[in-house]
Scaffold this motif. Structure first.
Motif, short mmCIF file in Angstrom:
data_model
loop_
_atom_site.label_atom_id
_atom_site.label_comp_id
_atom_site.label_asym_id
_atom_site.label_seq_id
_atom_site.Cartn_x
_atom_site.Cartn_y
_atom_site.Cartn_z
N UNK A 1 2.94 44.10 27.99
CA UNK A 1 2.24 45.28 27.41
C UNK A 1 0.81 45.67 27.79
N UNK A 2 0.30 44.15 27.19
CA UNK A 2 -0.93 44.36 27.62
C UNK A 2 -1.55 44.63 28.66
N UNK A 3 -0.74 43.98 29.83
CA UNK A 3 -0.79 44.32 31.44
C UNK A 3 -0.32 45.81 31.70
N UNK A 4 0.92 46.20 30.71
CA UNK A 4 0.60 48.20 31.45
C UNK A 4 -0.31 48.83 31.01
N UNK A 5 -1.02 48.58 29.45
CA UNK A 5 -1.91 49.30 29.38
C UNK A 5 -3.07 49.03 29.84
N UNK A 6 -3.27 47.89 29.10
CA UNK A 6 -4.80 47.42 30.00
C UNK A 6 -5.08 46.94 30.98
N UNK A 7 -4.57 47.65 32.28
CA UNK A 7 -4.48 47.11 33.90
C UNK A 7 -6.05 48.00 34.19
N UNK A 8 -6.43 46.98 35.08
CA UNK A 8 -7.89 47.46 35.83
C UNK A 8 -7.73 49.20 36.28
N UNK A 9 -6.07 49.27 37.01
CA UNK A 9 -5.48 50.31 37.22
C UNK A 9 -6.18 51.57 36.34
N UNK A 10 -5.84 51.95 34.78
CA UNK A 10 -5.54 52.98 33.73
C UNK A 10 -6.73 52.62 33.20
N UNK A 11 -7.81 51.80 33.68
CA UNK A 11 -8.92 51.93 33.00
C UNK A 11 -10.04 52.74 33.30
N UNK A 12 -10.87 53.69 31.84
CA UNK A 12 -11.20 54.53 33.15
C UNK A 12 -13.02 54.64 32.22
#
Length: 135
Positions: free
Chosen positions: A106-117
């Motif tokens: 979940x951390x990898x999915x929700x806090x992945x660098x590609x998700x960061x804005x």
């Protein structure tokens, strides 16, 4: 100071980290927030926090089932959201079955660098320095 908030969605949720920072310290603030995100992604102290948090969630669910006023609120919640009577039993079972690997995924999915804005507001020079520090 800084605050953090989570907004759930059907897909990935949204984590908001916000706070006011002096323009002169924008780089320091961006680096500090990024460091915390990296620590979450790396899972520092995750094993201990996971066990404590899972127990706390299960205790909270159990407590809501015995207190009459809390139970009334939970019944209202079930009715408003058209949920089955066994909703909290199923939530408790899912939480109890949750593994550390599930949390890591979940951390990898929700806090992945590609998700960061990154959103910065303030003087243009400070925004440019903050954006450069984020890279």
């Amino acid at each position: 100071g800084f605050s953090a908030d989570y907004t759930p969605h059907l897909g990935p949720g949204r984590w908001d980290v916000s706070g006011a920072v002096d323009a002169a310290r924008v780089e320091e603030a961006v680096v500090a927030v990024r460091r915390v995100l990296e620590e979450l992604r790396a899972g520092h102290k995750l094993k201990a926090q996971f066990a404590i948090s899972r127990r706390a969630v299960l205790e909270q669910i159990a407590a809501q089932m015995v207190d009459a006023y809390a139970r009334l609120g939970e019944l209202d919640f079930l009715a408003r959201h058209h949920l089955a009577d066994d909703f909290w039993d199923r939530v408790a079972a899912r939480v109890a079955a949750l593994t550390l690997d599930d949390v890591r995924a979940l951390i990898a999915k929700e806090l992945g660098e590609n998700q960061e804005v990154l959103g910065l507001f303030g003087p243009a020079a400070a925004i440019q320095r903050g954006a450069a520090a984020a890279r």
